[in-house]
Design a protein around this motif. Structure first.
Motif, PDB file in Angstrom:
ATOM      1  N   UNK A 121      -5.822   3.198  11.907  1.00 46.30           N
ATOM      2  CA  UNK A 121      -6.346   3.950  10.617  1.00 46.30           C
ATOM      3  C   UNK A 121      -5.406   4.744   9.946  1.00 46.30           C
ATOM      4  N   UNK A 122      -4.682   5.534  10.828  1.00 40.55           N
ATOM      5  CA  UNK A 122      -3.709   6.457  10.263  1.00 40.55           C
ATOM      6  C   UNK A 122      -2.322   5.836   9.996  1.00 40.55           C
ATOM      7  N   UNK A 123      -1.988   4.760  10.176  1.00 37.73           N
ATOM      8  CA  UNK A 123      -0.609   4.022  10.197  1.00 37.73           C
ATOM      9  C   UNK A 123       0.067   4.477   9.160  1.00 37.73           C
ATOM     10  N   UNK A 124      -0.608   4.061   8.072  1.00 36.53           N
ATOM     11  CA  UNK A 124       0.213   4.261   6.598  1.00 36.53           C
ATOM     12  C   UNK A 124       0.530   5.788   6.279  1.00 36.53           C
ATOM     13  N   UNK A 125      -0.530   6.648   6.725  1.00 38.71           N
ATOM     14  CA  UNK A 125      -0.202   8.120   6.644  1.00 38.71           C
ATOM     15  C   UNK A 125       0.936   8.453   7.472  1.00 38.71           C
ATOM     16  N   UNK A 126       0.919   8.075   8.705  1.00 41.90           N
ATOM     17  CA  UNK A 126       2.074   8.289   9.420  1.00 41.90           C
ATOM     18  C   UNK A 126       3.472   7.662   9.097  1.00 41.90           C
ATOM     19  N   UNK A 127       3.566   6.580   8.352  1.00 39.28           N
ATOM     20  CA  UNK A 127       4.498   5.983   7.803  1.00 39.28           C
ATOM     21  C   UNK A 127       5.266   6.932   6.859  1.00 39.28           C
ATOM     22  N   UNK A 128       4.230   7.251   5.816  1.00 41.22           N
ATOM     23  CA  UNK A 128       4.863   8.014   4.686  1.00 41.22           C
ATOM     24  C   UNK A 128       5.220   9.421   5.098  1.00 41.22           C
ATOM     25  N   UNK A 129       4.627  10.032   6.277  1.00 43.18           N
ATOM     26  CA  UNK A 129       5.275  11.301   6.646  1.00 43.18           C
ATOM     27  C   UNK A 129       6.614  10.909   7.291  1.00 43.18           C
ATOM     28  N   UNK A 130       6.899   9.926   8.003  1.00 43.93           N
ATOM     29  CA  UNK A 130       8.201   9.508   8.418  1.00 43.93           C
ATOM     30  C   UNK A 130       9.107   9.312   7.563  1.00 43.93           C
ATOM     31  N   UNK A 131       8.477   8.546   6.489  1.00 42.78           N
ATOM     32  CA  UNK A 131       9.620   8.372   5.393  1.00 42.78           C
ATOM     33  C   UNK A 131       9.984   9.437   4.597  1.00 42.78           C
ATOM     34  N   UNK A 132       9.046  10.539   4.455  1.00 45.31           N
ATOM     35  CA  UNK A 132       9.286  11.726   3.684  1.00 45.31           C
ATOM     36  C   UNK A 132      10.516  12.519   4.457  1.00 45.31           C
ATOM     37  N   UNK A 133      10.140  12.621   5.924  1.00 47.96           N
ATOM     38  CA  UNK A 133      11.186  13.526   6.513  1.00 47.96           C
ATOM     39  C   UNK A 133      12.428  12.741   6.645  1.00 47.96           C
ATOM     40  N   UNK A 134      12.471  11.607   6.687  1.00 48.51           N
ATOM     41  CA  UNK A 134      13.745  10.745   6.659  1.00 48.51           C
ATOM     42  C   UNK A 134      14.338  10.965   5.302  1.00 48.51           C
ATOM     43  N   UNK A 135      13.630  10.844   4.259  1.00 49.48           N
ATOM     44  CA  UNK A 135      14.350  10.821   2.823  1.00 49.48           C
ATOM     45  C   UNK A 135      15.187  12.268   2.868  1.00 49.48           C
TER      46      UNK A 135
END
Length: 614
Positions: A121-135
């Protein structure tokens, strides 16, 4: 103060022991499920999206001069963000499931299913966190890369980067100062953001809020603790590197000890499979321990800070974990299917790995710039030295002069060689010869002289060079080789030159006498030319076992440049490269001869040692 620190360390050690005793098996099982899901679902997705981004740029792969332009293009920028985000996403998933199980331990819950359900249920939240730090990371990297491109004049992609490193060295301190002034503030800002968001992942796991609210809570919680967080991470990474080194050394010692009782005849396919499975299982356990320790340190500090500063949030997290979550039967079957697929993939990798050690060892020694250090570079004297040593191949650099002659010279100009300002492709052949004679060196000879001297004695690897936009070198070279009946290798860093050559010799007698070699100084993905060349000539940093396997399974030979030490020769010998390009052919041939005298047990130990180093 010391007694308080000792008490805290003792309490943390007890916390670690308690968590691994009560939840160790559950955490390891959940870790394997998450890692298997990543390999089966997200890794193929990552590869597919990466290929689409490169196709958007109009390429299957990029190498050498194209790399800089690609990473500074919109598609290259997105590719880098995607690549780093996927790596962070994988790490966050592993760390997230361990964090959830540690948090369950706090409220006496023991449900792996609940932890997996919460993670999904947290996958989308984790993915956005990963993309934000990656950016953030990639934006800083691209800024520095663009600054470096502007400073060093690398927009002139037709010039060899070695020219800048050799001829512009006096300006190095100026460039370094600009990098520090322009890049250091950005790096510090990125570091402060990363420290502020260190608790973002536990927050994402344990509370139902939007991502920006999670980041804000993390910044508040980490305020005043950033120095401690930085210290913990520095110590952690230092200990991690030291333990990895000691672990590899210990494994090699045990293998050397045990292999003394083995004989090559006693090794069967089952024993190789069992050994490979043991190595993979050991790697999975070590990787889990690494993730568990890091997650435990983070969660312990997170829990301690919450109790001291935000008791209401701490109560909210405990309430969430007490909720009843069940994993749907369909998800359980999906995880089982993923495990079976992963087992099949592991079996294929082990079979390919075992075949690696059954092949005969043959390493071709290739001279660099004619005779390497035995004579002046790219000289006929060096060619004769290579012939006398019995080398099968030697490499020379060729480029076109202003009057259409093919001359054997590496550099763009003559400053390093004879102290003359003349630029090779802007000078006549006679002017170049005169510059060498004036400096007290023997005059360089045109390519026909080299062909006559090498005919039937040694194979030439002709490296094509150009420092302009012209492709005239290709038809001129073909005209010279039409009457040369011996095999030739033609190599280049320049994919345009090599592609033009392959196109012009297609369906001619030269197609059967010429082998093409693509020189990969650096690459992302695999371009059509890289995949279709007969040989790859790569630098030492490019080499790893999986790249070697992939290239050699396509039927390509892989040669490594420029290798001059016995230690590196030994490493490449056991990684099963096809050839070595060297300035020290005597050292390389003597090292290879010594390796051929070792026993099968010593070969097995050394092979495992170098493969495990990856």
């Amino acid at each position: 103060m010391l007694s308080s620190l000792f008490h805290r360390v003792r309490h943390f050690a007890y916390y670690l022991a308690s968590s691994i005793k009560n939840r160790g098996v559950a955490m390891f099982g959940a870790y394997l499920l998450v890692q298997t899901g990543w390999l089966v679902v997200f890794a193929p997705l990552s590869i597919m999206v990466s290929e689409k981004l490169m196709a958007w740029h109009g390429l299957q792969g990029v190498a050498n001069q194209q790399l800089l332009g690609f990473f500074l293009s919109p598609s290259g920028y997105l590719f880098a963000i995607w690549f780093v985000a996927m790596a962070l996403f994988n790490f966050f998933l592993q760390q997230g499931v361990v964090t959830l199980l540690l948090a369950q331990h706090e409220v006496n819950r023991r449900s792996v299913s609940q932890a997996i359900r919460l993670l999904i249920t947290r996958l989308w939240l984790i993915a956005r966190l990963a993309f934000l730090q990656s950016a953030l990371l990639i934006s800083i990297a691209c800024t520095l890369l663009f600054l470096g491109r502007w400073l060093f004049g690398l927009m002139l992609a037709d010039w060899d980067i070695n020219y800048y490193l050799e001829q512009q060295r006096d300006q190095l301190w100026f460039y370094l100062a600009v990098f520090c002034v322009g890049g250091l503030p950005l790096a510090l800002w990125l570091g402060s953001k990363w420290l502020s968001w260190w608790f973002a992942l536990p927050f994402c796991m344990l509370q139902k809020k939007p991502l920006l609210a999670q980041l804000r809570d993390s910044s508040e919680l980490s305020f005043g603790q950033r120095k401690l967080i930085l210290l913990l991470n520095v110590v952690w990474f230092g200990l991690r590197a030291a333990m990895l080194f000691l672990l590899i050394a210990g494994i090699i010692w045990l293998m050397r000890l045990s292999l003394n009782w083995w004989t090559p005849q006693s090794v069967s396919a089952l024993s190789l499979f069992s050994f490979g499975l043991a190595v993979i299982s050991g790697g999975a356990i070590i990787s889990f321990v690494d993730t568990w320790l890091y997650a435990s340190i983070q969660f312990y500090l997170f829990k301690l800070s919450l109790k001291q500063q935000h008791e209401s949030l701490h109560h909210e997290h405990r309430q969430l974990l007490r909720e009843n979550h069940r994993l749907h039967l369909g998800l359980r079957l999906m995880f089982l299917a993923m495990l079976l697929i992963a087992a099949s993939e592991v079996n294929e990798d082990i079979q390919g790995f075992s075949l690696r050690f059954s092949e005969p060892r043959e390493v071709m020694v290739m001279g660099h710039r004619a005779g390497g250090w035995l004579a002046q570079e790219n000289s006929l004297e060096g060619l004769q030295k290579a012939i006398n040593l019995g080398l099968p191949v030697t490499e020379i650099d060729i480029q076109l002069t202003a009057d259409g002659q093919i001359v054997v010279i590496h550099d763009r100009d003559l400053r390093r060689l004879v102290g003359d300002e003349s630029v090779v492709h802007l000078s006549s052949f006679a002017e170049i010869q005169q510059a060498f004679i004036k400096a007290g060196y023997s005059a360089p000879q045109a390519l026909p002289v080299w062909l006559n001297k090498s005919a039937g004695k040694i194979t030439l690897n002709l490296e094509l060079k150009r420092y302009g936009d012209s492709l005239d070198l290709v038809p001129t070279l073909i005209a010279e080789l039409n009457n040369y009946p011996y095999p030739v290798i033609i190599s280049s860093l320049d994919d345009q030159l090599l592609s033009a050559l392959k196109q012009q010799i297609k369906a001619t007698p030269l197609e059967h006498r010429i082998k093409t070699a693509f020189i990969a100084a650096a690459s992302v993905g695999e371009s059509a030319l890289l995949q279709k060349a007969d040989m790859l000539i790569v630098n030492q940093q490019w080499v790893n076992p999986w790249r070697l396997l992939r290239a050699q399974q396509r039927g390509q030979q892989v040669h490594v440049w420029t290798v001059n030490s016995a230690v590196e020769v030994e490493r490449l010998y056991y990684l099963r490269v096809n050839g070595i390009v060297t300035d020290s052919p005597i050292v390389v041939t003597q090292t290879l001869a010594g390796l051929e005298q070792l026993s099968e047990v010593e070969h097995a130990v050394n092979s495992l040692r170098y493969w495990l180093a990856f």
